[in-house]
Design a protein around this motif. Sequence first.
Motif, mmCIF file in Angstrom:
data_model
loop_
_atom_site.group_PDB
_atom_site.id
_atom_site.type_symbol
_atom_site.label_atom_id
_atom_site.label_comp_id
_atom_site.label_asym_id
_atom_site.label_seq_id
_atom_site.Cartn_x
_atom_site.Cartn_y
_atom_site.Cartn_z
ATOM 1 N N SER A 53 0.776 -1.147 -0.142
ATOM 2 C CA SER A 53 -0.100 -0.045 0.202
ATOM 3 C C SER A 53 0.863 1.105 0.102
ATOM 4 O O SER A 53 1.930 1.345 0.780
ATOM 5 C CB SER A 53 -1.066 0.039 1.252
ATOM 6 O OG SER A 53 -1.799 -1.092 1.109
ATOM 7 N N ASN A 72 -2.171 -1.057 -3.453
ATOM 8 C CA ASN A 72 -3.336 0.009 -3.110
ATOM 9 C C ASN A 72 -2.669 1.705 -3.287
ATOM 10 O O ASN A 72 -1.337 1.741 -2.673
ATOM 11 C CB ASN A 72 -3.898 -0.290 -1.906
ATOM 12 C CG ASN A 72 -4.395 -1.416 -1.562
ATOM 13 O OD1 ASN A 72 -5.142 -2.066 -2.538
ATOM 14 N ND2 ASN A 72 -4.435 -2.244 -0.276
ATOM 15 N N ASN A 76 -5.557 -0.955 -6.610
ATOM 16 C CA ASN A 76 -7.051 -0.173 -5.955
ATOM 17 C C ASN A 76 -6.739 1.089 -5.791
ATOM 18 O O ASN A 76 -5.632 1.470 -4.978
ATOM 19 C CB ASN A 76 -7.258 -1.026 -4.577
ATOM 20 C CG ASN A 76 -7.667 -2.504 -4.929
ATOM 21 O OD1 ASN A 76 -8.262 -2.786 -6.043
ATOM 22 N ND2 ASN A 76 -7.188 -3.211 -4.232
ATOM 23 N N SER A 95 -2.386 -3.852 5.528
ATOM 24 C CA SER A 95 -1.508 -4.158 4.474
ATOM 25 C C SER A 95 -0.316 -4.948 5.106
ATOM 26 O O SER A 95 -0.072 -4.984 6.200
ATOM 27 C CB SER A 95 -0.917 -2.644 4.163
ATOM 28 O OG SER A 95 -2.069 -1.802 3.841
#
Length: 367
Positions: free
Chosen positions: A196, A229, A251, A268
């Motif tokens: 992330s 992410n 994402n 994460s």
Amino acid sequence: MKTILIAHNYTESSFAFMSYSLARHLAGQGNKVVFISHKPFFSEPFKETIEKGELSVYSWPTENRPVKFKDALWFAGLYLRYRPTVVISHFVNVNITTIVSKVLSFGKVKTFPYYHTLSNQIQQDVSSSALKRNFKKYRKKLLYKWFADHVICPSDLAKEDLERYFDCSKGIKVVNPMKDRFEIKSALNSAAIVVSYLGRLEPSKGVIDLINAFLQYKNKFQASKIILNIAGSGSQNDQIEELIGTNPNINFVGALSYDKIDAYLNQSHYTVIPSKFDNLPTVGLESMMNQTPLLISTATGLSTELQDGLDCFQFTPTIAEMVLLFERVENSFENQYEMGINARKTFTEKFGIDSYRAKMKKIIGSN
């Protein structure tokens, strides 16, 4: 009893907690503390007695940035009312508080402006003419030379940048602390490896290169379990959305409110910081606090506080190196949990609020 003025944001949210906590601690030790809060904005000042001392909290005359002559006049009145012997200031508060304090005290007040943003970050992220940049550089150089006793630098990289860019050797390294909000690490699904990003979407942050590296890696290793992410907002928002398109492995969640950051990082496996230039990125501290290990660029000041392979994986912020980074992550995934434990340990040992307050008290000579 000393009178100490701090100009930052009076809030427990974000890394501004460092100043909120320091102010209350100094007051509790028997000092008179005056705090000027830019954000949040308080329409009326308030005062609080804390154990042996007192804390008075003000805001600037308006919610706008304090850069006008009327802001300087307002601060001059506040300074003359309290006559602090120490002034600590952050970000937009620095110019007025540092210069006016020195002038009105005839040089006697001790001033400690912070150096939060590296010169290369500003040059890459802020659109302005060379003339305007040079003017601001020269103005800040004079401020550091004539009006600052010491400049607080959150990293060795910041201290080096201060000396190189502003020819200023007054830097003192004090790493930023973070409030410890950790409760428990969520049980993570190992069916996917969640990497992330959280932060501003600006050129210096290297997010475009990160995404391109990830696309190259997934094209090369189509059975890869890694998903990416991206959370944040900034000038590259549209460019990033277009680059991601409908890719199911990326994402893009947009900007997150502060109360959702811990959950995002906690869920994460790794937090990635691909910055091309960065001082001591706050998200790195928040990630380690949440027992989430870092994938961190060596172009950040935080990387020198960590140990590659123990509490993080470090990399040069190029597309080629980030492709190799993803491969390293996938091949070493069995060590993720232990790396998270080590990251949390590094956080508690180096970035706790108690050690920060002790260092700042020693620098300003307070009780």
